[in-house]
Design an enzyme around this catalytic site. Structure first.
Site, short mmCIF file in Angstrom:
data_model
loop_
_atom_site.label_atom_id
_atom_site.label_comp_id
_atom_site.label_asym_id
_atom_site.label_seq_id
_atom_site.Cartn_x
_atom_site.Cartn_y
_atom_site.Cartn_z
N CYS A 158 0.85 -1.19 0.00
CA CYS A 158 0.00 0.00 0.00
C CYS A 158 0.89 1.24 0.00
O CYS A 158 2.09 1.19 0.29
CB CYS A 158 -0.92 0.00 1.21
SG CYS A 158 -0.11 0.36 2.77
N ALA A 210 6.57 -1.81 -4.68
CA ALA A 210 6.66 -1.13 -3.39
C ALA A 210 5.63 0.00 -3.27
O ALA A 210 4.88 0.29 -4.21
CB ALA A 210 8.08 -0.59 -3.20
N HIS A 211 5.63 0.64 -2.11
CA HIS A 211 4.63 1.67 -1.78
C HIS A 211 4.70 2.84 -2.76
O HIS A 211 5.77 3.27 -3.18
CB HIS A 211 4.84 2.16 -0.36
CG HIS A 211 6.19 2.72 -0.09
ND1 HIS A 211 6.50 4.04 -0.28
CD2 HIS A 211 7.33 2.13 0.33
CE1 HIS A 211 7.75 4.24 0.04
NE2 HIS A 211 8.30 3.09 0.40
N ASN A 212 3.52 3.34 -3.12
CA ASN A 212 3.38 4.55 -3.93
C ASN A 212 3.88 4.41 -5.37
O ASN A 212 4.02 5.40 -6.08
CB ASN A 212 4.09 5.75 -3.27
CG ASN A 212 3.44 6.15 -1.96
OD1 ASN A 212 3.76 5.60 -0.91
ND2 ASN A 212 2.51 7.06 -2.03
N SER A 233 7.78 4.58 -4.86
CA SER A 233 7.45 5.87 -5.49
C SER A 233 7.84 5.98 -6.94
O SER A 233 7.73 7.06 -7.53
CB SER A 233 8.07 7.04 -4.70
OG SER A 233 7.55 7.07 -3.39
#
Lengths: 347, 347, 347
Positions: B219, B240-242, B260
């Protein structure tokens, strides 16, 4: 579990020196021995640890002569290493000796389950599944419709077997492993999107195969993805659709084999190896960790690197690679010398 | 499942040559045809297999003329490949045509479940979850609170969806995939330990996304990790996140995208690719297997290597890399020649 | 969840500028603020977003002076970043504040479960397991016999803990992680097949350890595989048997540590790193993504590459590597010059 020195000596046919009532509940390496553990001493290099260890019981070779008094109870046997190994096997079998059907579990009425089987709670056994004898199905395992699981196989908690899979005898499948997920096959369409190619094949694991935790083996597009008997696959390995892996091959963790490649027998792969699709790797091939193999490899080779090379060549290449700055300096320096020579020649 | 030649011909609008009562229970490639299988012949390169195959029924093009007598029953259709493909799709749909709620399963009273849905045993549907129509939730799936699953989506056995996830329509999520686990975010403290940065975002999968077995998608720290429509992700991939992945991008197994980063649309990644964090990869980018990308990449490029280079440059670099020992020999030899020249000049 | 501006200001001890009844249901970055979200402004670089954001409430520093009128309700606090971070923590705790035993779950009669524990449906707690206080065991978790789980630990849906594991306090184990699967140990036999070496050790996770989704940690052959306190491991990481990882080390996704290696404390590993077996990595070692480490590394080094080199050397090596074709051209050109010089000398 608890074992007395006397019971261990009886089981091994060994003789006791020290307290026959000494009790152990765990095993340890002699250099890490704690009170309550059983250790062994076979290699003379480790003799010194016998005088320091806190292990309660130590198995030693019949003819071993301590240089000084020792604290642990000794059990003398003809071959300390073999005796210890057989105890370990017994210990592991005893630990995993589960039987019976726990509730709630889901066994479809059409499934056939053999004798002396363990089915843990929340395990799911689908339509027309056939489970052999002495099979252990741990909690939360999923076995899809029409799959077959051979005698003496162990499926650890949460292993997932898609429908139509064929699992041989005496296989071990660890937690989280996924057998038979769809192959990664998509046909590009005119608008740039992808259309799924139906994946209607299955996975066949022959006998004595071990599959590591969270490893994934995709079903074939048609036909079967096959892992031949005796092959051992570590954790987090990806085997794509229509791959075939020969007998007694071992693959370390995080390795990936792309679609339709054929791997020979008695191969050994290090970790994080990548094998491209549609190639053939022969028998007895050793592949070093992190190698990338993008073309077929003949039998009996040892290769390393990405792209993979013969190990001797790779050793030379990597040695130069690490010293590229020195090589470049040398080239630059030679350039200067050549320039100076030219000037001299002009003079 | 069993199909008669006559039923297949009727479905395809084809004509039969041979036994209209011939029965098949599986499909096969023509070169691997076994009794009881259905195969097809489209590419003339494979014509020779028609005379050897043990397949019971073979679909051929209307105008195909065998050179000699053939054993299998033939079904003639305008386009053998397309006809076979449509049969495979039908076959896969029929195989996966599960409906109804199996017991025990856990559906929170506040959850809303659509029509014609399959919920397998031991599946868990949390608070305020909304499940669309024709969704298939296989056994042991977990859907956390407040998540939404769109129409026609399939979640295979043991897929795990953390709370607040948004899964689009017609998605397929394979066994063991984890959607919405915490991003890997920690703030170092003065004593060298790490403090967890709360991860309160979610994951959004748009429509027609396929997620492979044991793939993990974290998330967002805040906001959403997004996989755009039509994107297909293979097994054991880490997102991974974002991260944001554009439409119709395909990624092969064991690839990792760090936090990201933004990936464009219509990209194709080989296996074991690594993308660093906080970078942008444009549209239509092809990345070769095992490449490492540590800076942003413009659209329409094809890159390879770690660090990644344009494919043409990479081909040259790898060719020289493999032959570094020869290059070094050349340099050493030139050094000797220069030394000799110098001596000559001194003379 | 819904929060009023007034409640947030009260909790933070801040002062409100604007609508005290404004309501938010989610959080956002200020540059991504949507109606109904709470954002913060701390870094002056982001000031411009305050005048554009659609966030309903923005937390700002006490002394912040807007250049023009702003739409969102402002809450002024001494340190906007810290205030926001503490709200996020509160938010995450509130979201995960589950308690009670859901049905059906399986808790063996011999297991001891602490106070204020959550046990989700289809979770399995084996014989003699000891669960501390305030532990959260999400649905479909498996905890094998004799395992211990410390206070305040969270096991997310479908985590699998093999028997005899020791999980410390305040650990977080994500979905699909497997703790304690068998080490990959096999002894070759004379006929080329492999005999399984019993894996009778366990895994110890000390306090405050976080394990990512679908990561696998094998048990020791004998003794323990140990992850020391405060260490954070990302998704899809493989930790082999008998590995020991020191305190406060962080490892990114898809990394693999082979058997018996010892990793120091306060290390940081990028993604897809490979560490060979039986080596030692010191303390405070940083390893770049995709590096391959095949020999022991002293403390306080930063390394990169496969095989890994000191980062400064690696930077030079990779720069030359990418330009190998130019270096080769230079060498070829120098060869020609030398040939010409020789001809001149002969004249």
């Amino acid at each position: 579990m608890e074992f007395k020195a006397q019971s261990i000596a009886d089981f091994l046919g060994g003789t006791i020196e020290g307290d026959a009532n000494a009790i152990v509940t765990d095993v340890a390496k002699i250099e890490e021995g704690r009170p309550g553990t059983l250790a062994f001493l076979s290699n003379p290099k480790y003799n010194k640890y016998l005088y320091e260890t806190e292990a309660t019981i130590v198995i030693v070779n019949q003819d071993f002569e301590p240089e000084t008094e020792v604290k642990p109870t000794l059990i003398r046997v003809p071959d300390a290493y073999k005796a210890f190994a057989s105890l370990l096997e017994l210990y592991q079998q005893a630990k995993g000796n589960k039987t019976g059907i726990e509730n709630p579990s889901f066994i479809d009425a059409s499934a056939k389950v053999g004798n002396d089987v363990y089915v843990g709670a929340f395990a799911y056994i689908g339509k027309n599944v056939r489970i052999g004898n002495h099979v252990k199905i741990y909690p939360q395992v999923y076995i899809g419709d029409n799959s077959i699981v051979g005698d003496d196989t162990i499926l650890f908690a949460g292993a997932k077997i898609y429908e139509d899979s064929r699992i041989g005898e005496a296989c071990i499948i660890h937690s989280g492993a996924v057998i038979g997920s769809d192959g990664f096959g998509f046909a590009p369409t005119e608008d740039g999107s992808y259309k799924k190619i139906p994946q209607v094949g299955n996975v066949i694991l022959e006998d004595n195969v071990e599959i590591g935790a969270n490893t994934t083996i995709d079903c074939a597009t048609m036909g079967s993805t096959i892992i031949r008997k005796g092959t051992k696959i570590d954790n987090l390995v990806q085997i794509a659709h229509n791959v075939e892996v020969g007998e007694n091959t071992v693959m370390a963790a995080l390795t990936g084999i792309a679609g339709s490649s054929k791997i020979g027998k008695n191969c050994r792969f290090g970790g994080q190896v990548g094998i491209a699709g549609h190639i053939t790797v022969g028998d007895n091939v050793n592949i070093g960790a992190m190698s990338g193999v993008n073309s077929s490899i003949k039998s009996n080779r040892t290769i390393l690197g990405a792209p993979a090379m013969d190990i001797a060549q790779a050793a030379k290449v990597f040695a130069i690679f690490r010293n590229l700055p020195a090589l470049r300096e040398q080239v630059l320096d030679m350039g200067k010398q050549i320039a100076q020579i030219k000037i001299k020649l002009e003079e």
